[in-house]
Design a protein around this motif. Structure first.
Motif, PDB file in Angstrom:
ATOM      1  N   GLU A 158       1.019  -1.202  -0.335  1.00 13.87           N
ATOM      2  CA  GLU A 158       0.056   0.117   0.088  1.00 13.87           C
ATOM      3  C   GLU A 158       0.729   1.194  -0.037  1.00 13.87           C
ATOM      4  OE1 GLU A 158      -3.415   0.177   3.091  1.00 13.87           O
ATOM      5  OE2 GLU A 158      -4.447  -1.233   2.228  1.00 13.87           O
ATOM      6  N   LEU A 159       2.343   1.385   0.087  1.00 14.10           N
ATOM      7  CA  LEU A 159       3.601   2.072   0.316  1.00 14.10           C
ATOM      8  C   LEU A 159       3.169   2.976  -0.736  1.00 14.10           C
ATOM      9  CD1 LEU A 159       5.644   1.494   3.540  1.00 14.10           C
ATOM     10  CD2 LEU A 159       4.037   3.330   2.943  1.00 14.10           C
ATOM     11  N   GLY A 160       3.101   1.718  -2.011  1.00 14.16           N
ATOM     12  CA  GLY A 160       3.159   2.669  -3.542  1.00 14.16           C
ATOM     13  C   GLY A 160       1.587   2.660  -4.377  1.00 14.16           C
ATOM     14  N   LEU A 161       0.264   2.442  -3.673  1.00 13.71           N
ATOM     15  CA  LEU A 161      -0.682   3.201  -3.949  1.00 13.71           C
ATOM     16  C   LEU A 161      -0.733   4.384  -4.162  1.00 13.71           C
ATOM     17  CD1 LEU A 161      -2.481   0.041  -2.275  1.00 13.71           C
ATOM     18  CD2 LEU A 161      -2.278   1.298  -4.429  1.00 13.71           C
ATOM     19  N   GLY A 162      -1.798   5.013  -4.052  1.00 12.81           N
ATOM     20  CA  GLY A 162      -1.933   7.003  -4.243  1.00 12.81           C
ATOM     21  C   GLY A 162      -1.135   7.382  -2.653  1.00 12.81           C
ATOM     22  N   ALA A 163      -1.095   8.406  -2.106  1.00 14.34           N
ATOM     23  CA  ALA A 163      -0.880   9.217  -1.017  1.00 14.34           C
ATOM     24  C   ALA A 163      -1.490  10.136  -0.792  1.00 14.34           C
ATOM     25  CB  ALA A 163       0.555   9.541  -1.486  1.00 14.34           C
ATOM     26  N   ALA A 164      -2.043  10.824   0.156  1.00 16.40           N
ATOM     27  CA  ALA A 164      -2.191  11.696   0.564  1.00 16.40           C
ATOM     28  C   ALA A 164      -1.080  12.875   1.306  1.00 16.40           C
ATOM     29  CB  ALA A 164      -4.627  11.724   0.958  1.00 16.40           C
ATOM     30  N   ILE A 165      -1.518  14.224   1.002  1.00 15.96           N
ATOM     31  CA  ILE A 165      -1.362  14.440   2.165  1.00 15.96           C
ATOM     32  C   ILE A 165      -2.462  16.224   2.627  1.00 15.96           C
ATOM     33  CG2 ILE A 165       0.751  16.933   2.266  1.00 15.96           C
ATOM     34  CD1 ILE A 165       1.560  15.958  -0.898  1.00 15.96           C
ATOM     35  N   ALA A 166      -1.995  15.886   3.872  1.00 10.47           N
ATOM     36  CA  ALA A 166      -2.766  16.739   4.544  1.00 10.47           C
ATOM     37  C   ALA A 166      -2.057  18.171   4.895  1.00 10.47           C
ATOM     38  CB  ALA A 166      -3.087  16.460   6.462  1.00 10.47           C
ATOM     39  N   LEU A 184       6.506   9.627  -2.202  1.00  8.42           N
ATOM     40  CA  LEU A 184       5.216  10.659  -2.689  1.00  8.42           C
ATOM     41  C   LEU A 184       5.885   9.711  -4.185  1.00  8.42           C
ATOM     42  CD1 LEU A 184       5.131  13.756  -0.811  1.00  8.42           C
ATOM     43  CD2 LEU A 184       3.641  12.099  -0.635  1.00  8.42           C
ATOM     44  N   LYS A 185       7.235   9.905  -4.713  1.00  4.53           N
ATOM     45  CA  LYS A 185       7.728   9.840  -6.153  1.00  4.53           C
ATOM     46  C   LYS A 185       6.725   8.587  -6.298  1.00  4.53           C
ATOM     47  CE  LYS A 185      11.469  11.469  -6.744  1.00  4.53           C
ATOM     48  NZ  LYS A 185      12.884  11.751  -7.436  1.00  4.53           N
ATOM     49  N   ALA A 186       7.035   7.513  -6.088  1.00  2.82           N
ATOM     50  CA  ALA A 186       6.591   5.839  -5.917  1.00  2.82           C
ATOM     51  C   ALA A 186       5.098   6.237  -5.964  1.00  2.82           C
ATOM     52  CB  ALA A 186       7.205   5.301  -5.197  1.00  2.82           C
ATOM     53  N   ALA A 187       4.576   6.935  -5.025  1.00  8.47           N
ATOM     54  CA  ALA A 187       2.601   6.764  -5.598  1.00  8.47           C
ATOM     55  C   ALA A 187       2.380   6.716  -6.662  1.00  8.47           C
ATOM     56  CB  ALA A 187       2.327   7.342  -4.327  1.00  8.47           C
ATOM     57  N   THR A 188       1.865   6.070  -7.075  1.00  7.60           N
ATOM     58  CA  THR A 188       0.533   5.785  -8.407  1.00  7.60           C
ATOM     59  C   THR A 188      -0.255   7.643  -8.540  1.00  7.60           C
ATOM     60  OG1 THR A 188      -1.328   5.182  -7.142  1.00  7.60           O
ATOM     61  CG2 THR A 188       0.171   3.665  -8.518  1.00  7.60           C
ATOM     62  N   ARG A 189      -0.593   7.987  -7.560  1.00  3.70           N
ATOM     63  CA  ARG A 189      -0.761   9.316  -7.636  1.00  3.70           C
ATOM     64  C   ARG A 189      -1.322  10.217  -6.376  1.00  3.70           C
ATOM     65  NH1 ARG A 189      -7.504   9.126  -8.757  1.00  3.70           N
ATOM     66  NH2 ARG A 189      -8.325   7.955  -7.379  1.00  3.70           N
ATOM     67  N   TRP A 245      -9.673   8.666  -1.899  1.00  3.77           N
ATOM     68  CA  TRP A 245      -8.727   8.214  -3.628  1.00  3.77           C
ATOM     69  C   TRP A 245      -7.737   6.912  -3.173  1.00  3.77           C
ATOM     70  CZ3 TRP A 245      -8.736  12.378  -6.587  1.00  3.77           C
ATOM     71  CH2 TRP A 245      -9.169  13.189  -6.583  1.00  3.77           C
ATOM     72  N   ASP A 246      -8.199   5.913  -2.260  1.00  4.63           N
ATOM     73  CA  ASP A 246      -7.790   4.994  -2.594  1.00  4.63           C
ATOM     74  C   ASP A 246      -5.734   5.546  -1.866  1.00  4.63           C
ATOM     75  OD1 ASP A 246      -9.592   3.246  -3.219  1.00  4.63           O
ATOM     76  OD2 ASP A 246      -9.691   4.096  -5.863  1.00  4.63           O
ATOM     77  N   ALA A 247      -5.800   6.587  -1.619  1.00  2.38           N
ATOM     78  CA  ALA A 247      -4.360   6.158  -0.737  1.00  2.38           C
ATOM     79  C   ALA A 247      -4.062   5.471   0.531  1.00  2.38           C
ATOM     80  CB  ALA A 247      -4.531   7.600   0.207  1.00  2.38           C
ATOM     81  N   GLY A 248      -3.170   5.181   0.973  1.00  2.00           N
ATOM     82  CA  GLY A 248      -2.465   3.570   1.353  1.00  2.00           C
ATOM     83  C   GLY A 248      -1.844   5.124   2.317  1.00  2.00           C
ATOM     84  N   LEU A 249      -1.535   5.351   1.819  1.00  2.19           N
ATOM     85  CA  LEU A 249      -0.356   6.831   2.802  1.00  2.19           C
ATOM     86  C   LEU A 249      -0.491   7.717   2.792  1.00  2.19           C
ATOM     87  CD1 LEU A 249       2.688   6.880   4.276  1.00  2.19           C
ATOM     88  CD2 LEU A 249       3.171   7.773   1.936  1.00  2.19           C
ATOM     89  N   LEU A 250      -1.233   8.773   4.679  1.00  2.00           N
ATOM     90  CA  LEU A 250      -0.885   9.773   4.694  1.00  2.00           C
ATOM     91  C   LEU A 250       0.298  10.473   5.275  1.00  2.00           C
ATOM     92  CD1 LEU A 250      -3.180  12.375   5.097  1.00  2.00           C
ATOM     93  CD2 LEU A 250      -4.159  11.175   6.692  1.00  2.00           C
ATOM     94  N   VAL A 251       0.487  11.395   4.759  1.00  2.00           N
ATOM     95  CA  VAL A 251       1.271  12.444   5.119  1.00  2.00           C
ATOM     96  C   VAL A 251       0.626  13.957   5.832  1.00  2.00           C
ATOM     97  CG1 VAL A 251       3.948  14.131   4.056  1.00  2.00           C
ATOM     98  CG2 VAL A 251       2.773  11.812   2.801  1.00  2.00           C
ATOM     99  N   ALA A 252       1.818  14.087   7.017  1.00  2.00           N
ATOM    100  CA  ALA A 252       1.332  15.121   7.842  1.00  2.00           C
ATOM    101  C   ALA A 252       1.953  15.621   8.513  1.00  2.00           C
ATOM    102  CB  ALA A 252       0.143  15.119   8.245  1.00  2.00           C
ATOM    103  N   GLY A 253       2.264  16.743   9.015  1.00  2.00           N
ATOM    104  CA  GLY A 253       2.606  17.744  10.243  1.00  2.00           C
ATOM    105  C   GLY A 253       1.815  16.982  11.839  1.00  2.00           C
TER     106      GLY A 253
END
Length: 285
Positions: A158-166, A184-189, A245-253
């Motif tokens: 899932e780390l290679g699926l979509g990624a979301a940024i808060a 993020l560069k490895a994510a599908t979107r 959004w089918d994100a497997g990763l959420l990036v956040a502060g």
């Protein structure tokens, strides 16, 4: 940036194997190393047993602690052998190697000597939740050394699926994006999630999603979407929209409010750790 030096804490939780495998895969990509800290919950009894006075710890408790430590080490060593044996053909044998560097008590975890030399801390959600939001792991890594923390909740793939940024334009959110760039560069979107109602007028220029889009594109991220709506400053809104959004990763502060406010009112970071069971979390302070 790459994750050539990864630190992970294993406590005997059910997600230890997934955590170790995820850390090793990231280190292997960077031809790096995973340093493992074993922190069994009962280790403090084993430490106390070294005191000449014994601190009044019953022999049965000391024996249980020592057995727990030995069992955890045997289990993790077996996991490490399995993980390192799964390297793809052509990968350097030393890439992604796993070494044991410390054995501590989960109740008195101290990473102050290790965190400054880590590019990333990888920890399982179950372990982090058991240790607590203000454990030595979070305070030593995130708050003192400002090392990003990847909280593993789902499958490695899932780390290679979509990624979301808060995204709210804060320094912590910006540090999280910079540190998460390899993922993020490895994510599908990538989708940028923002709550405009939660921004002050003075924050809206620096938090403009278009600026983040331009930054990501300079780093080779091309498939980028922006979703701006009320409720995306709360953990439930972030989790729901990230998964939509089918994100497997959420990036956040992380921990952007004072400890007192976080303790009294709760906080988005703590809620994401507790309730974000379907997302891998990438946090920076």
């Amino acid at each position: 940036m790459s994750y050539a030096s990864i630190l992970t804490v294993l406590t005997g939780a059910d997600d230890d194997a997934l955590t170790l495998a995820s850390a090793a895969e990231l280190a292997r990509t960077a031809h790096g190393q995973v340093s493992v800290v074993l922190a069994p919950p009962l280790a403090m009894f084993g430490n106390a047993a070294q005191d000449p006075n014994g601190l009044g710890v019953p022999p049965a408790s000391r024996e249980a602690a020592q057995n727990a430590q030995a069992e955890l080490r045997r289990g993790v060593e077996a996991m490490a052998r399995e993980v390192t044996g799964q390297s793809s053909p052509g990968v350097e044998s030393d890439a992604g190697r796993i070494v044991f560097v410390e054995e501590q008590s989960a109740h008195a975890l101290d990473l102050s000597a290790l965190a400054p030399f880590a590019d990333l801390v990888v920890v399982g959600r179950m372990t982090l939740q058991a240790l607590g939001s203000w454990s030595g792991l979070m305070t030593d890594a995130l708050l003192r050394a400002q090392v990003p923390v990847l909280v593993i909740s789902g499958a490695r793939g899932e780390l290679g699926l979509g990624a979301a940024i808060a995204w709210n334009g804060s320094p912590a959110a910006a540090r999280a994006v910079r540190a998460a760039m390899p993922l993020l560069k490895a994510a599908t979107r990538v989708v940028i999630l923002q709550d405009p109602a939660h921004l002050r007028a003075s924050e809206r220029v620096i938090a403009a999603p278009e600026r983040l889009v331009a930054y990501l594109r300079r780093h080779g991220v091309s498939e980028i979407e922006v979703e701006s709506r009320d409720g995306l400053s709360r953990y439930d809104g972030l989790v729901r929209q990230a998964r939509s959004w089918d994100a497997g990763l959420l990036v956040a502060g992380a921990f952007e409010h004072s400890r007192l406010r976080e303790d009294v009112l709760g906080g988005v970071t703590k809620s994401l750790i507790v309730h974000g069971r379907t997302l891998n979390l990438f946090l920076a302070h």
